[in-house]
Design a protein around this motif. Structure first.
Motif, PDB file in Angstrom:
ATOM      1  N   GLY A  60       0.790  -1.226   0.000  1.00 15.67           N
ATOM      2  CA  GLY A  60       0.000   0.000   0.000  1.00 15.67           C
ATOM      3  C   GLY A  60       0.820   1.272   0.000  1.00 15.67           C
ATOM      4  N   VAL A  61       2.145   1.137   0.092  1.00 17.14           N
ATOM      5  CA  VAL A  61       3.028   2.302   0.125  1.00 17.14           C
ATOM      6  C   VAL A  61       3.940   2.260  -1.093  1.00 17.14           C
ATOM      7  N   CYS A  62       4.101   3.425  -1.723  1.00  9.41           N
ATOM      8  CA  CYS A  62       4.991   3.520  -2.879  1.00  9.41           C
ATOM      9  C   CYS A  62       5.873   4.754  -2.690  1.00  9.41           C
ATOM     10  N   ASP A  63       6.962   4.568  -1.957  1.00  3.35           N
ATOM     11  CA  ASP A  63       7.881   5.651  -1.647  1.00  3.35           C
ATOM     12  C   ASP A  63       8.652   6.035  -2.910  1.00  3.35           C
ATOM     13  N   THR A  64       8.670   7.321  -3.232  1.00  3.77           N
ATOM     14  CA  THR A  64       9.347   7.780  -4.452  1.00  3.77           C
ATOM     15  C   THR A  64      10.862   7.629  -4.366  1.00  3.77           C
ATOM     16  N   GLN A  65      11.370   7.266  -3.212  1.00  5.77           N
ATOM     17  CA  GLN A  65      12.807   7.031  -3.045  1.00  5.77           C
ATOM     18  C   GLN A  65      13.244   5.758  -3.771  1.00  5.77           C
ATOM     19  N   TRP A  66      12.303   4.804  -3.948  1.00  3.55           N
ATOM     20  CA  TRP A  66      12.616   3.527  -4.591  1.00  3.55           C
ATOM     21  C   TRP A  66      11.729   3.325  -5.800  1.00  3.55           C
ATOM     22  N   ASP A  67      12.268   2.695  -6.825  1.00  7.08           N
ATOM     23  CA  ASP A  67      11.554   2.505  -8.090  1.00  7.08           C
ATOM     24  C   ASP A  67      11.772   1.078  -8.567  1.00  7.08           C
ATOM     25  N   THR A  68      10.691   0.314  -8.684  1.00  8.57           N
ATOM     26  CA  THR A  68      10.803  -1.090  -9.083  1.00  8.57           C
ATOM     27  C   THR A  68      10.439  -1.291 -10.551  1.00  8.57           C
ATOM     28  N   VAL A  69      10.901  -2.400 -11.085  1.00  5.07           N
ATOM     29  CA  VAL A  69      10.493  -2.906 -12.393  1.00  5.07           C
ATOM     30  C   VAL A  69      10.114  -4.366 -12.184  1.00  5.07           C
ATOM     31  N   ILE A  70       8.976  -4.742 -12.746  1.00  2.82           N
ATOM     32  CA  ILE A  70       8.534  -6.135 -12.671  1.00  2.82           C
ATOM     33  C   ILE A  70       8.415  -6.663 -14.097  1.00  2.82           C
ATOM     34  N   ARG A  71       8.781  -7.930 -14.289  1.00  5.23           N
ATOM     35  CA  ARG A  71       8.712  -8.552 -15.618  1.00  5.23           C
ATOM     36  C   ARG A  71       8.133  -9.957 -15.469  1.00  5.23           C
ATOM     37  N   LEU A  72       7.302 -10.334 -16.431  1.00  5.24           N
ATOM     38  CA  LEU A  72       6.767 -11.697 -16.490  1.00  5.24           C
ATOM     39  C   LEU A  72       7.431 -12.408 -17.658  1.00  5.24           C
ATOM     40  N   TYR A  73       7.895 -13.648 -17.383  1.00 10.23           N
ATOM     41  CA  TYR A  73       8.592 -14.449 -18.389  1.00 10.23           C
ATOM     42  C   TYR A  73       7.859 -15.748 -18.660  1.00 10.23           C
ATOM     43  N   ASP A 121      15.437  -3.169  -9.297  1.00  8.11           N
ATOM     44  CA  ASP A 121      15.456  -1.716  -9.201  1.00  8.11           C
ATOM     45  C   ASP A 121      15.530  -1.138 -10.606  1.00  8.11           C
ATOM     46  N   TRP A 122      14.733  -0.087 -10.860  1.00 12.81           N
ATOM     47  CA  TRP A 122      14.792   0.585 -12.156  1.00 12.81           C
ATOM     48  C   TRP A 122      16.204   1.116 -12.357  1.00 12.81           C
ATOM     49  N   LEU A 123      16.801   0.845 -13.481  1.00  8.08           N
ATOM     50  CA  LEU A 123      18.175   1.189 -13.869  1.00  8.08           C
ATOM     51  C   LEU A 123      19.234   0.360 -13.138  1.00  8.08           C
ATOM     52  N   ASN A 124      18.810  -0.492 -12.196  1.00 10.65           N
ATOM     53  CA  ASN A 124      19.749  -1.356 -11.466  1.00 10.65           C
ATOM     54  C   ASN A 124      20.930  -0.580 -10.884  1.00 10.65           C
ATOM     55  N   ASP A 125      20.621   0.581 -10.299  1.00 11.71           N
ATOM     56  CA  ASP A 125      21.703   1.418  -9.763  1.00 11.71           C
ATOM     57  C   ASP A 125      21.524   1.791  -8.292  1.00 11.71           C
ATOM     58  N   ASP A 126      20.542   1.199  -7.623  1.00  9.98           N
ATOM     59  CA  ASP A 126      20.296   1.495  -6.215  1.00  9.98           C
ATOM     60  C   ASP A 126      19.989   0.219  -5.443  1.00  9.98           C
ATOM     61  N   LEU A 127      20.221   0.287  -4.154  1.00  5.83           N
ATOM     62  CA  LEU A 127      19.729  -0.743  -3.255  1.00  5.83           C
ATOM     63  C   LEU A 127      18.249  -0.501  -3.030  1.00  5.83           C
ATOM     64  N   LEU A 128      17.515  -1.553  -2.807  1.00  9.21           N
ATOM     65  CA  LEU A 128      16.104  -1.458  -2.440  1.00  9.21           C
ATOM     66  C   LEU A 128      15.963  -2.256  -1.141  1.00  9.21           C
ATOM     67  N   PRO A 129      16.019  -1.564   0.013  1.00  9.30           N
ATOM     68  CA  PRO A 129      16.087  -2.279   1.294  1.00  9.30           C
ATOM     69  C   PRO A 129      14.926  -3.226   1.550  1.00  9.30           C
ATOM     70  N   THR A 130      13.737  -2.881   1.061  1.00 14.00           N
ATOM     71  CA  THR A 130      12.594  -3.771   1.242  1.00 14.00           C
ATOM     72  C   THR A 130      11.503  -3.448   0.233  1.00 14.00           C
ATOM     73  N   TYR A 131      10.865  -4.489  -0.270  1.00 17.02           N
ATOM     74  CA  TYR A 131       9.700  -4.332  -1.145  1.00 17.02           C
ATOM     75  C   TYR A 131       8.759  -5.490  -0.885  1.00 17.02           C
ATOM     76  N   VAL A 132       7.539  -5.338  -1.374  1.00 13.40           N
ATOM     77  CA  VAL A 132       6.541  -6.401  -1.300  1.00 13.40           C
ATOM     78  C   VAL A 132       6.048  -6.678  -2.720  1.00 13.40           C
TER      79      VAL A 132
END
Length: 135
Positions: free
Chosen positions: A42-55, A99-110
């Motif tokens: 329910g939270v989408c902090d602008t500090q972190w940016d995800t990318v999801i892909r289905l294969y 992580d979008w651009l694969n240039d940051d740590l993402l400490p936690t996501y759901v």
């Protein structure tokens, strides 16, 4: 994960450039809905940016990516808007989160994942269904 109504998984992108993978078993004709949140559901902090892909089951052929879902910086694959995740053939599919651009740590996501049976009222026509045709 099997065809339960839904499941949530917690993860982290660490080290930088890491990609997390999830196997999803889909019965014939079912659809996948997958959404990321960061740092919590329910939270989408602008500090972190995800990318999801289905294969595809070969884990090489990408079916659908998403970088920006309903909320900016979180990702959403939704059969109501993404035709490629609707009415899939039976098989084990793979979702990746990074992580979008694969240039940051993402400490936690759901990652929230739902396996959806074809049904009237889901907003799109599946198989021989005729109840979502707008008529």
């Amino acid at each position: 994960m099997t065809a339960d109504p839904g499941a949530s998984f917690s993860g982290a992108i660490d080290p930088i450039g890491n990609v997390d993978w999830y196997a999803v078993v889909v019965p014939d004709g079912y659809s996948i809905r997958a959404e990321t949140w960061a740092p919590a559901t329910g939270v989408c902090d602008t500090q972190w940016d995800t990318v999801i892909r289905l294969y595809q089951p070969d884990r090489l052929t990408q079916i659908a990516p998403d970088d920006e879902g309903v909320l900016e910086h979180c990702s959403l694959l939704d059969p109501a808007t993404d035709v490629d995740v609707r009415g899939l053939p039976a098989g084990t599919y793979y979702l990746s989160v990074e992580d979008w651009l694969n240039d940051d740590l993402l400490p936690t996501y759901v990652l929230d994942v739902s396996i959806l049976a074809p049904s009237c009222g889901d907003g799109f026509i599946s198989g021989a269904e005729q109840c979502d045709d707008g008529g």
